[in-house]
Design an enzyme around this catalytic site. Structure first.
Site, mmCIF file in Angstrom:
data_model
loop_
_atom_site.group_PDB
_atom_site.id
_atom_site.type_symbol
_atom_site.label_atom_id
_atom_site.label_comp_id
_atom_site.label_asym_id
_atom_site.label_seq_id
_atom_site.Cartn_x
_atom_site.Cartn_y
_atom_site.Cartn_z
ATOM 1 N N HIS A 182 31.953 45.379 34.938
ATOM 2 C CA HIS A 182 31.949 46.512 34.020
ATOM 3 C C HIS A 182 31.295 47.706 34.685
ATOM 4 C CE1 HIS A 182 31.877 48.632 30.179
ATOM 5 N NE2 HIS A 182 30.703 49.094 30.562
ATOM 6 N N ASP A 211 30.678 46.718 17.225
ATOM 7 C CA ASP A 211 30.513 47.786 18.222
ATOM 8 C C ASP A 211 31.456 48.949 17.935
ATOM 9 O OD1 ASP A 211 29.466 48.961 20.694
ATOM 10 O OD2 ASP A 211 31.536 48.716 21.339
ATOM 11 N N ARG A 220 27.337 56.226 16.300
ATOM 12 C CA ARG A 220 26.350 56.776 17.251
ATOM 13 C C ARG A 220 26.858 58.063 17.889
ATOM 14 N NH1 ARG A 220 26.248 52.330 21.211
ATOM 15 N NH2 ARG A 220 24.931 53.706 22.420
ATOM 16 N N SER A 224 25.788 47.402 23.046
ATOM 17 C CA SER A 224 27.195 47.805 22.946
ATOM 18 C C SER A 224 28.000 47.225 24.113
ATOM 19 C CB SER A 224 27.269 49.338 22.943
ATOM 20 O OG SER A 224 28.580 49.778 23.135
ATOM 21 N N LYS A 253 30.420 43.336 24.173
ATOM 22 C CA LYS A 253 31.839 43.284 24.539
ATOM 23 C C LYS A 253 32.049 42.313 25.696
ATOM 24 C CE LYS A 253 31.903 47.824 24.588
ATOM 25 N NZ LYS A 253 31.881 49.212 24.218
#
Ligand code: URA
Length: 433
Positions: A82, A161, A168, A183, A187
């Site tokens: 990621h 999320d 947010r 968050s 995921k």
């Protein structure tokens, strides 16, 4: 348990229990807790922070708020990666096939670009025919057969999320370390891989503007992932200039193929080798030296490039396109950006360079905007490079004749040119294992 009491406790600096966190997430997802109470809690978390235990509980509840992908059929060889987002970050297109060619199983869900940052799903869609949606069984069958499948976020993954991130975004509570950690990691946990490598970007084009801030976020995410039973590593990498030369979807796919063919050996190659090495260390359980040898070998032998073409074909794309695609294909206009002065580029506002690419049509300002895959920028000169007045320092590609001038202005405004070369800075600031 009352949401009012949970907000009050956090507002006063207290530590929330697992039950209180679960009450918040469950109630927010089922609609019984309204946005105004959820935003008050996010703001309290923003100011008061969270302990590691609270962040782990929040991450776990968010991960379990929807479907969880079961990758157990692949044993411990599943590996995900990621990036916290940047400009010119096409690393997934490169590291996924490298790792797949070495026996890793990359079952990846990626996002689309928004604002100045690009998204892997858009880059994949720039390949003619490439599909980024798939039935779950087909997705898993492709991971088994090819070692890699990458699709858009699908199904009911982490609905907590989706709702919280949107909230947010409009309540000035995005840049909170525990909220970003939960968050991203929720995921990743829901996506099911045993091994996860994070690329936390630092610099003018990233969420985290300094390596120190990026380090804090990376340490947090690594700790939470480990607490939730995953093998983790994080690289802190430079985003004070675009990564590689290409910014924009088709241009970035072409550059990714060049790296896998061994034709491009700059900063992009170095970051990809470092990421793929960490991924290989985790899924194969080998030393850094051995993993790096395998990664470099996969590029040099052509195995990784061959795997990229297999991957494209498996998702309906045309692998032959990759051989013939050329920089500038599909763009009616190619406009050079000329240096306004002699000297050295001493700094780049990378976020503004991403914004210039958006003006050209390569990205979206709003989620629903269409994009022009062939639009974008080839960044010729970067921080540290010498430039001469009138020299071409970048090339802009677009199909919108009205876009070139404002994009060129934005691009030039993003550069600082000085008489002396700047100090050299690191490409990879740290690795956290
Ligand atoms: N990316 C995410 O997915 N979540 C955040 O909170 C920030 C960046």
């Amino acid at each position: 348990m009352r949401m009012y009491d949970i907000i009050l406790k956090k507002r006063n600096g207290g530590t929330l229990t697992k039950e209180e966190i679960a009450c918040f997430i469950d109630g927010y997802v089922d609609g019984s807790i309204p946005d105004y109470q959820a935003s008050a809690l996010c703001m309290a978390i923003f100011f008061r922070g969270m302990t590691d235990e609270e962040t782990a509980a929040l991450t776990d509840c968010m991960a379990r708020s929807g479907d969880m992908l079961d990758l157990s059929r692949f044993g411990d060889r599943t590996v995900d990666k990621h990036s916290t987002g940047g400009v010119g970050d096409k690393t997934t297109l490169i590291v996924a096939p490298i790792v797949a060619s070495l026996g890793g199983k990359v079952a990846k869900m990626s996002g689309r670009g928004l604002g100045h940052t690009g998204g892997t799903v858009d880059k994949l869609e720039a390949i003619p025919g490439m599909k980024v949606t798939m039935e779950r069984e087909d997705f898993l069958r492709q991971v088994e057969a090819v070692g890699v499948a990458v699709i858009g976020q699908s199904g009911n993954l982490t609905p907590a999320d989706k709702k919280l991130y949107a909230l947010r975004d409009v309540t000035a509570t995005v840049d909170s370390i525990p909220l970003i950690t939960s968050s991203i990691m929720s995921k990743k946990l829901a996506a099911g891989s045993k091994n996860i490598v994070l690329d936390v970007k630092a610099g003018s084009g990233a969420f985290m503007k300094t390596p120190d801030d990026a380090r804090i976020l990376a340490r947090n995410m690594v700790a939470i992932g480990k607490a939730c039973g995953r093998n983790m590593a994080a690289l802190i990498t430079d985003m004070s200039r675009p990564l590689g030369e290409a910014v924009g979807n088709t241009l970035e796919v072409i550059e990714a193929a060049q790296v896998l063919r061994g034709e491009s050996k700059g900063d992009l190659y170095d970051v990809c080798v470092a990421l793929a090495t960490e991924m290989t260390m985790l899924f194969a359980g080998v030393s850094h030296a051995e993993a790096e040898k395998q990664v470099v070998g996969a590029i040099e032998s052509g195995a990784a490039y061959a795997r990229m073409k297999e991957w494209i074909a498996a998702q309906g794309g045309d692998p032959a396109w990759l051989e013939r695609a050329k920089t500038g294909d599909g763009a009616a206009e190619a406009v050079p950006v000329l240096s306004p002065a002699d000297g050295y580029i001493t700094a780049m506002d990378t976020e503004a360079i991403g914004a210039a690419a958006v003006i050209l049509g390569a990205g979206r300002e709003k989620k629903e905007d269409a994009i022009d895959y062939s639009a974008g920028i080839i960044v010729g000169k970067k921080t540290g490079d010498a430039v001469r007045k009138g020299q071409t320092i970048a090339c802009l590609y677009t199909n919108d004749p009205a876009a070139a001038e404002p994009a060129a202005q934005r691009y030039l405004d993003a550069l600082t040119i000085g008489a002396e070369p700047p100090e050299k800075t690191d490409l990879i600031f740290d690795i956290i294992r």
